[in-house]
Design a protein around this motif. Structure first.
Motif, mmCIF file in Angstrom:
data_model
loop_
_atom_site.group_PDB
_atom_site.id
_atom_site.type_symbol
_atom_site.label_atom_id
_atom_site.label_comp_id
_atom_site.label_asym_id
_atom_site.label_seq_id
_atom_site.Cartn_x
_atom_site.Cartn_y
_atom_site.Cartn_z
ATOM 1 N N MET A 43 -18.038 49.629 -103.928
ATOM 2 C CA MET A 43 -19.169 48.744 -103.652
ATOM 3 C C MET A 43 -19.004 47.411 -104.389
ATOM 4 O O MET A 43 -19.272 46.353 -103.857
ATOM 5 C CB MET A 43 -20.484 49.402 -104.094
ATOM 6 C CG MET A 43 -20.786 50.709 -103.412
ATOM 7 S SD MET A 43 -21.176 50.502 -101.670
ATOM 8 C CE MET A 43 -21.559 52.187 -101.238
ATOM 9 N N SER A 44 -18.560 47.490 -105.664
ATOM 10 C CA SER A 44 -18.444 46.271 -106.463
ATOM 11 C C SER A 44 -17.418 45.313 -105.859
ATOM 12 O O SER A 44 -17.561 44.099 -105.943
ATOM 13 C CB SER A 44 -18.061 46.610 -107.905
ATOM 14 O OG SER A 44 -16.816 47.291 -107.944
ATOM 15 N N ILE A 50 -22.216 49.423 -83.627
ATOM 16 C CA ILE A 50 -22.646 50.786 -83.326
ATOM 17 C C ILE A 50 -21.600 51.818 -83.726
ATOM 18 O O ILE A 50 -21.927 52.885 -84.279
ATOM 19 C CB ILE A 50 -22.969 50.928 -81.821
ATOM 20 C CG1 ILE A 50 -24.068 49.931 -81.412
ATOM 21 C CG2 ILE A 50 -23.379 52.353 -81.487
ATOM 22 C CD1 ILE A 50 -25.386 50.126 -82.111
ATOM 23 N N ASP A 51 -20.334 51.558 -83.471
ATOM 24 C CA ASP A 51 -19.291 52.562 -83.706
ATOM 25 C C ASP A 51 -18.979 52.752 -85.184
ATOM 26 O O ASP A 51 -18.770 53.880 -85.640
ATOM 27 C CB ASP A 51 -18.021 52.184 -82.938
ATOM 28 C CG ASP A 51 -18.267 52.091 -81.441
ATOM 29 O OD1 ASP A 51 -18.984 52.964 -80.920
ATOM 30 O OD2 ASP A 51 -17.756 51.161 -80.800
ATOM 31 N N SER A 52 -18.938 51.672 -85.946
ATOM 32 C CA SER A 52 -18.582 51.785 -87.369
ATOM 33 C C SER A 52 -19.795 51.948 -88.271
ATOM 34 O O SER A 52 -19.648 52.234 -89.458
ATOM 35 C CB SER A 52 -17.784 50.557 -87.818
ATOM 36 O OG SER A 52 -18.585 49.385 -87.725
ATOM 37 N N SER A 95 -12.947 46.745 -95.442
ATOM 38 C CA SER A 95 -12.979 47.460 -96.725
ATOM 39 C C SER A 95 -13.013 48.967 -96.485
ATOM 40 O O SER A 95 -13.605 49.441 -95.508
ATOM 41 C CB SER A 95 -14.215 47.054 -97.511
ATOM 42 O OG SER A 95 -14.408 47.903 -98.635
ATOM 43 N N PRO A 96 -12.418 49.743 -97.384
ATOM 44 C CA PRO A 96 -12.470 51.207 -97.247
ATOM 45 C C PRO A 96 -13.885 51.759 -97.272
ATOM 46 O O PRO A 96 -14.129 52.872 -96.809
ATOM 47 C CB PRO A 96 -11.675 51.699 -98.482
ATOM 48 C CG PRO A 96 -10.813 50.564 -98.878
ATOM 49 C CD PRO A 96 -11.581 49.324 -98.522
ATOM 50 N N VAL A 97 -14.845 50.966 -97.778
ATOM 51 C CA VAL A 97 -16.220 51.450 -97.900
ATOM 52 C C VAL A 97 -16.818 51.759 -96.535
ATOM 53 O O VAL A 97 -17.765 52.514 -96.419
ATOM 54 C CB VAL A 97 -17.091 50.441 -98.657
ATOM 55 C CG1 VAL A 97 -17.451 49.267 -97.763
ATOM 56 C CG2 VAL A 97 -18.342 51.095 -99.195
ATOM 57 N N LYS A 98 -16.234 51.192 -95.455
ATOM 58 C CA LYS A 98 -16.822 51.422 -94.140
ATOM 59 C C LYS A 98 -16.704 52.883 -93.707
ATOM 60 O O LYS A 98 -17.337 53.305 -92.755
ATOM 61 C CB LYS A 98 -16.185 50.514 -93.088
ATOM 62 C CG LYS A 98 -14.788 50.909 -92.661
ATOM 63 C CD LYS A 98 -14.317 50.052 -91.517
ATOM 64 C CE LYS A 98 -12.941 50.502 -91.024
ATOM 65 N NZ LYS A 98 -12.471 49.736 -89.887
ATOM 66 N N SER A 123 -25.342 47.093 -94.651
ATOM 67 C CA SER A 123 -25.272 48.535 -94.864
ATOM 68 C C SER A 123 -24.164 49.141 -94.011
ATOM 69 O O SER A 123 -23.711 48.545 -93.034
ATOM 70 C CB SER A 123 -26.610 49.191 -94.519
ATOM 71 O OG SER A 123 -26.920 49.005 -93.143
ATOM 72 N N VAL A 124 -23.742 50.342 -94.399
ATOM 73 C CA VAL A 124 -22.790 51.133 -93.625
ATOM 74 C C VAL A 124 -23.368 52.529 -93.485
ATOM 75 O O VAL A 124 -23.648 53.197 -94.492
ATOM 76 C CB VAL A 124 -21.408 51.195 -94.308
ATOM 77 C CG1 VAL A 124 -20.439 52.016 -93.452
ATOM 78 C CG2 VAL A 124 -20.856 49.802 -94.546
#
Length: 337
Positions: A1-2, A301-303, A331-334, A28-29
């Protein structure tokens, strides 16, 4: 997140310093907030900072709310998408050929009342829905209903007025009882300039010489169901999440709302939403602009990536919103959730 926070801040801070952005952002994710911040001043003269609780005019993001309201009436059998406009306005020119579906999708051919070059002269005064309708109802159609797409605020004014006829409530009352209150959107309402609202942002624009000025006064009653909601990025996050559930509409209605109809080269319009295919999958979005304010809402919508951006400087923020979405998508956060 950071890492996401650092990247987005590094992108936005220079823009804010150059007065190319002032406002609030929340991203947001899959419902988890990954970025929330604000830049610039909610009121420059009083030196009040923007925050994520600052209230902004969201302009045409209002259309998505109107679209949901109309589909709620459809689900209840109180209205049909094939209903002609003449059912509600018997004397409206060509009303037998214009349907609710046409109004929702900007395919009615009705002239856009905000294209009036004299708008800022009459928009300083309060207007009723009927007064707004008078401004465009006698103008010739731009094309035969259903044949083309052309963005028209006028269609969404008519939708709000039709909702009032059917429900015997004001558009404002309906929004409060059917959307804002059930979802807990406590900082959202239909704006009026005489309301005293805490944390309301003042609006600004640039002169032709590039000087930042107070925006010209625009009485928000003239935007009505096409653009008069005032809200916060935190409330819009609640709104976004509700559209992944059946709190407001059944799944088939939501799918219908996000189904493209007609549009321009790189996008099509559904019921209150712009619909596009992107490298990150299906995107439903909308931008908004009203004197002193700009906005964008991007829902991938998909991610599951969503970006809300509200600005109190009237300038195009669409590229900024897309860049923030790109940072998150890359980003990997997704992959959370």
């Amino acid at each position: 997140m950071s890492h996401i926070t650092e990247q987005i801040n590094a992108y936005l801070e220079p823009l804010a310093q150059d007065q190319k952005f002032s406002g609030s952002i929340l991203a947001s994710v899959h419902g988890e907030i990954v970025y929330s911040n604000a830049f610039g001043k909610a009121n420059i003269e009083l030196a009040v900072d923007n925050t994520t609780k600052t209230k902004f005019r969201i302009a045409s993001l209002t259309k998505a709310f109107t679209g949901v309201c109309i589909l709620q009436l459809v689900e209840r059998g109180q209205l049909h998408l094939e209903d002609p406009l003449s059912k509600y306005y018997p004397n409206y020119p060509n009303g037998d050929h214009i349907t609710i579906h046409h109004l929702l999708t900007h395919t009615s051919g009705i002239a856009n009342y905000t294209d009036d070059p004299h708008m800022l002269e009459w928009a300083v005064h309060s207007s009723t829905p009927e007064k707004i309708i008078e401004r465009f109802s006698q103008k010739e159609l731009d094309f035969s209903p259903g044949e083309q797409y052309k963005y028209s605020n006028s269609g969404y004014i008519l939708l709000g007025a039709i909702l009032e006829q059917i429900t015997e409530q004001s558009y404002e009352q309906y929004l409060h009882e059917q959307i804002f209150e059930p979802l807990g959107m406590k900082d959202s309402r239909l704006d009026r300039p005489d309301y005293i609202l805490d944390l309301r942002a003042a609006g600004y624009h640039f002169s032709e010489e590039g000087t930042l000025l107070n925006a010209p006064f625009f009485n928000s009653t003239n935007a009505y169901s096409a653009g008069a909601i005032i809200s916060t990025v935190e409330d819009l996050h609640i709104w976004d999440q509700a559209l992944y559930t059946e709190q407001l509409l059944g799944k088939s209605s939501i799918d219908q709302m996000f189904t493209p109809v007609k549009g321009e080269q790189d996008y099509h319009y559904g019921y209150g939403w712009v619909i596009q295919e992107t490298p990150y999958g299906k995107l439903v979005s909308h931008i908004g602009g009203i004197p002193g304010f700009a906005s964008i809402l991007l829902r991938f919508i998909d991610s599951g990536v969503c970006v809300h951006m509200l600005s109190n400087i009237a300038q195009d923020v669409s590229e900024i919103g897309k860049k923030i979405a790109e940072i998150i998508q890359e980003s990997p956060v997704k992959n959370i959730g």
